[in-house]
Scaffold this active site. Structure first.
Site, PDB file in Angstrom:
ATOM      1  CD  GLU A 163      18.125  21.182  11.393  1.00 30.81           C
ATOM      2  OE1 GLU A 163      17.562  22.095  12.039  1.00 30.81           O
ATOM      3  OE2 GLU A 163      17.699  20.755  10.311  1.00 30.81           O
ATOM      4  CD  GLU A 344      15.454  17.007   9.975  1.00 32.30           C
ATOM      5  OE1 GLU A 344      14.916  18.091   9.663  1.00 32.30           O
ATOM      6  OE2 GLU A 344      15.792  16.718  11.136  1.00 32.30           O
TER       7      GLU A 344
HETATM    8  C1  FCB Z   1      14.394  20.794  11.045  1.00 29.13           C
HETATM    9  C2  FCB Z   1      14.309  20.007  12.331  1.00 29.13           C
HETATM   10  C3  FCB Z   1      13.149  19.059  12.372  1.00 29.13           C
HETATM   11  C4  FCB Z   1      11.912  19.665  11.769  1.00 29.13           C
HETATM   12  C5  FCB Z   1      12.182  20.234  10.406  1.00 29.13           C
HETATM   13  C6  FCB Z   1      10.989  20.825   9.710  1.00 29.13           C
HETATM   14  O1  FCB Z   1      15.099  21.969  11.271  1.00 29.13           O
HETATM   15  O2  FCB Z   1      15.487  19.277  12.535  1.00 29.13           O
HETATM   16  O3  FCB Z   1      12.959  18.663  13.706  1.00 29.13           O
HETATM   17  O4  FCB Z   1      11.380  20.601  12.634  1.00 29.13           O
HETATM   18  O5  FCB Z   1      13.184  21.220  10.514  1.00 29.13           O
END
Ligand code: FCB
Length: 437
Positions: A163, A344
């Site tokens: 990210e 994620e």
């Molecule tokens: C993302 C991050 C991860 C975690 C989630 C909830 O942005 O990559 O580390 O904090 O959010």
């Protein structure tokens, strides 16, 4: 609803959020050590000094993963464990920890997916400018080469920078993440250097002759106009440039989006910082795209965000599973059929350990069910989606929110480090077993 027979089910974590052992085996300091130890920066002054003690409990945690039936585990390597000062000879004890972890995964039939950088920049590099300093991208390329050399033979999939946009926005625009700056001109120079770092890592892998796959890990946000006016449509379009195309276009098309460059202006530090050849490096072909999806944005004519759906405990997250379908199909449509992994997706819940020893997180089950369904629909409509990693395996240090937000499939009692599978973990085990819902 069945997923393709080779579909990969996994879970994700990151080093600073789970490892603890902040001072062990030669680990250096990172910007998150500095930031979290600075009074007022994190909720309750929480730090990752101990976190969920995964550095010592890794074997027990791998057993939990096996118990869930995970196919794939996405974790990150801590740069300051490998290079305590951000440069030079790798610290063997740091490499050894990840070697044990990776071997332990293979022993249990779980594939490692390894992120090189999940925000824990060595403090020594921050002291000489951090990501504002172009040289940091080259330091990252060297670090990546050291990790590939030390661990590469056992890792089939690498992710470069987690990210980059969150570093830009939270770390350099809003300042509620490390290093805590509020400087828009610096922010987009940082974006460019993070993209350059990504490309240099891809090149380092190829230079070593590795057969492993590599790609970026981007959090993508579908950006919709908040109303039917042309002004909202054009504001949403520019918003999309900053949220998505800045990162996708440079990697997958070899050019930054014109509208964003024009908006930043020729005199911006970013525009001034793009050297000849940088975009060729950034656009070095990747093998896959890791997508992280949490929320959509709705954008008004004046460029403000106007939330539309219920939010979770994380005030920035609107719950909208169709947004995942939209972003996956859009990426495939606009950038061609590059293989995609979701690295994620998840939900924080007010989980409590009941007197019966159970954690009933029905909200998380509903959230995951709806997002799995959206992913399935995207596959049916031609998206080459190969795997899905839930954020997160374990409750952990949620950055500025400290330990207040619980995102795990597995509950952690922070006082005792006891792990308890939540109801969602039992449910996920069945999804994996059945390869569907
Ligand atoms: C993302 C991050 C991860 C975690 C989630 C909830 O942005 O990559 O580390 O904090 O959010």
């Amino acid at each position: 609803m069945r997923f393709p027979s080779n579909f990969g089910w996994g879970a994700a974590t990151s080093a600073y959020q789970i490892e603890g052992a902040a001072k062990e085996d030669g680990r250096g300091e990172s910007i998150w050590d500095t930031f979290s130890r600075t009074p007022g920066r994190t909720r309750n002054g929480d730090t990752g000094d101990v976190a969920v003690d995964h550095y010592h409990r890794w074997s027990e945690d791998l057993d939990l993963m096996r118990d869930l039936g995970l196919h794939s585990y996405r974790f990150s390597v801590s740069w300051p464990r490998i290079q305590p000062d951000g440069t030079g000879e790798p610290n063997q004890r740091g490499l050894d920890f990840y070697r044990r972890l990776i071997d332990g995964l293979h022993d249990r039939g779980i594939e490692p997916m390894v992120t090189l950088f999940h925000w824990d920049l060595p403090q020594s590099l921050q002291d000489v400018g951090g990501w504002e300093n172009r040289d940091t991208a080259y330091r990252f390329g060297d670090y990546a080469a050291a990790v590939f050399h030390g661990l590469g033979d056992q890792v089939p999939v690498w992710l470069t920078v987690n990210e980059p946009k969150t570093v830009v926005q939270n770390g350099y625009l809003q300042g509620h993440h490390a290093p805590g700056c509020q400087d828009p001109d610096a922010a987009y120079l940082v974006a460019h250097h993070l993209q350059l770092a990504h490309g240099l890592a891809v090149r380092a892998l190829r230079a070593g002759g590795s057969a492993a796959r590599i790609g970026p890990a981007l959090n993508l946000h579908p950006c919709y106009p908040a109303d039917d006016t042309p002004a909202a449509a054009s504001a949403a379009r520019l918003y999309d440039g900053y949220e998505n195309r800045l990162y996708l276009d440079s990697i997958l098309k070899g050019a930054y989006p014109e509208d964003v460059l024009a908006d930043l202006g020729d005199g911006s530090r970013m525009a001034q910082g793009i050297a000849d050849g940088d975009l060729e490096i950034i656009a070095t072909p990747v093998d896959l795209l890791a997508v992280q999806y949490y929320t959509p944005y709705y954008v008004t004519a004046d460029g403000a965000k106007a939330p539309r759906w219920p939010t979770s405990q994380a005030d920035w997250q609107q719950i909208h599973p169709d947004g995942m379908y939209d972003i996956l199909t859009r990426v495939t449509r606009d950038y061609g059929p590059v293989p995609i992994t979701i690295t994620e997706n998840g939900l924080p819940c007010p989980d409590v350990l009941g007197p019966d020893g159970a954690v009933d997180d029905a909200g998380r089950i509903a959230f995951l069910r709806d997002h799995f369904t959206a992913a399935h629909r995207a596959i049916a409509d031609g998206v080459p989606l190969e795997s899905y990693h839930v954020w997160s395996l374990l409750d952990n240090f949620e950055w500025a929110e400290g330990y207040d937000q619980r995102w795990g499939l597995v509950y952690v009692d922070y006082a005792t480090q006891l792990r308890v599978l939540k109801r969602s973990a039992h449910w996920y085990r069945e999804v994996i077993r059945d390869n569907g819902l």
